[in-house]
Design an enzyme around this catalytic site. Structure first.
Site, mmCIF file in Angstrom:
data_model
loop_
_atom_site.group_PDB
_atom_site.id
_atom_site.type_symbol
_atom_site.label_atom_id
_atom_site.label_comp_id
_atom_site.label_asym_id
_atom_site.label_seq_id
_atom_site.Cartn_x
_atom_site.Cartn_y
_atom_site.Cartn_z
ATOM 1 N N GLU A 102 0.794 -1.231 0.000
ATOM 2 C CA GLU A 102 0.000 0.000 0.000
ATOM 3 C C GLU A 102 0.827 1.283 0.000
ATOM 4 O O GLU A 102 0.557 2.206 0.772
ATOM 5 C CB GLU A 102 -0.938 -0.020 1.220
ATOM 6 C CG GLU A 102 -1.914 -1.161 1.149
ATOM 7 C CD GLU A 102 -2.837 -1.251 2.360
ATOM 8 O OE1 GLU A 102 -4.024 -1.491 2.126
ATOM 9 O OE2 GLU A 102 -2.385 -1.103 3.494
HETATM 10 C C1 ACM Z 1 -2.409 -5.426 4.127
HETATM 11 O O1 ACM Z 1 -3.523 -5.831 4.469
HETATM 12 N N1 ACM Z 1 -2.226 -4.138 3.882
HETATM 13 C C2 ACM Z 1 -1.281 -6.307 3.985
#
Ligand code: ACM
Length: 413
Positions: A209
């Site tokens: 992310e």
């Molecule tokens: C995640 O759930 N950002 C690994």
């Protein structure tokens, strides 16, 4: 575990599993689960044949271990006030408000001392479980950046135009380290420290992310990219991952990452933990590394159980025992898939009772999938129900009490 009759699910009798990595991820960054809670989870997970505890120790909301060169991590980043997670959607009912209301009584923060980490590691080892610590780089670093602002976005540089929601598919800001010497040294120090604290062969270095727009919006970024000898912001993430991995390798460790990282970083000898639903499964399809199957659609147990007798706090869509017993999981049949892992994120998990309610009975369904490839759903469902009765009868689903020392830690004094 003491006193319990023979196990009814998972490693029953002479069953074997083709999965070398039988994992459970616990997020102690959003909530510093107490040591008794972690130890109880380890003992229970071991009974069901799990052999890896992936321990998420740093995130935007908290930092949980000591790094002597960076004392503010444990003085301040371990004690950030609990946020309200206002940006989160996909929550069950009044989850957010209930967590806000209950937090003053239940929620614990602080950090794990070196002795506590050694205690957890030894307890895990005695139960046949290897701890895989995770320090997430270069994103999810807000806690560290809050106490060492020089590690992050230059102070005063405006955020990218538009709402954060338009800019990134993750609602939080997901603060990134900046490609400075300060951040490079920081990454090297924390990785050396993790290698010292945790004897296991793997360290997970995150890589999920990363909101690249944050880097791209810095007018100086072109200069940074040239200085670091990389072609773009994706390659800059790879530069950070390289920096972390090289320190770990010097210290004899292997590296695990979330699936986003395998797209921008082609390090061959990493292990990929594939979580990101269809996108994640596509990424591992294109990659060549071995991977762990942790698809959030069925294995994120912070998504609520629709059959829970108690009202839960958590995310939706819900995941039931039957969903876990019947999901097709084609990716687990690939020979590159060396493991299966359940994950419980703790934004709305305030204490051991919350954690236990999310783990049981569903962790038993995961164990059945790991140990019994030809399971019969009706039989498995019955075995899980009977096993849960055993756990309840022996008091193993009760929450361990917080020790006085841990209350001191929880209160930040
Ligand atoms: C995640 O759930 N950002 C690994």
């Amino acid at each position: 575990m003491h006193n319990l009759p023979a196990v009814l699910v998972g490693p029953v009798g002479d069953r074997s599993s083709r999965f070398a990595w039988r994992g459970l991820m616990i997020d102690s960054a959003r909530t510093r689960h107490t040591v008794p809670v972690i130890k109880q989870v380890i003992a229970l997970a071991a009974r069901y044949g799990f052999n890896r505890l992936h321990w998420h120790l740093t995130d935007d909301q908290g930092w949980r271990f000591d790094v002597p060169e960076y004392p503010r991590l444990t003085e301040a980043a371990a004690y950030l006030p609990r946020g309200n997670f206002d940006d989160y959607d996909s929550l069950l009912g009044d989850t957010r408000q209930r967590a806000i209301d209950e937090a003053p009584e239940k929620w614990t923060n602080g950090y794990y001392t070196d002795d506590e980490i050694a205690d957890v590691v030894a307890h895990a080892s005695a139960h046949g479980i290897v701890i895989v610590p995770e320090v997430d780089v270069p994103g999810h670093m807000k806690a560290a950046i809050e106490v060492y602002p020089e590690l992050g976005r230059p102070v005063g540089l405006p955020l990218p135009e538009g709402s954060m929601r338009e800019h990134m598919w993750w609602p939080a800001r997901n603060d990134l380290l900046w490609p400075t010497d300060a951040a490079r040294d920081f990454v090297a120090s924390i990785m050396r420290r993790v290698a010292e604290l945790f004897p296991g062969p793997y360290v997970h270095i995150g890589g999920d992310e990363c909101a690249y727009q944050q880097w791209s919006s810095d007018p100086q970024m072109g200069e940074w990219l040239a200085l670091r000898g990389v072609s773009g912001v994706e390659a800059l993430q790879a530069w950070f991952m390289d920096g972390a991995a090289s320190v770990l390798k010097e210290n004899g460790k292997s590296v695990a990452v979330w699936d986003e990282a395998c797209e921008i970083w082609d390090a061959e000898d990493t292990l990929v933990v594939a979580w990101d639903e269809a996108r994640g499964m596509e990424r591992i399809g294109r990659a060549s590394q071995p991977y762990i199957f942790a698809d959030a659609r069925t294995l994120y147990l912070n998504r609520v159980d629709p059959d829970s007798p108690q009202p839960q706090k958590g995310m939706i869509p819900a995941i039931s025992v039957d969903d876990l017993l019947t999901a097709p999981w084609p990716e687990t049949r690939d020979e590159r898939c060396i493991g299966i892992q359940a994950c419980v994120w703790s934004e709305f998990v305030l204490d051991g009772a919350d954690l236990t309610s999310l783990l049981f009975p569903r962790l038993l369904a995961v164990a059945e999938r790991i140990w019994n490839p030809n399971l019969d759903v009706v039989q498995a469902r019955e075995a899980i129900a009977r096993e849960c009765e055993v756990l309840k009868a022996f008091g193993h689903l009760d929450t361990p009490t917080v020790t006085p020392d841990e209350m001191v830690m929880a209160n930040g004094t």
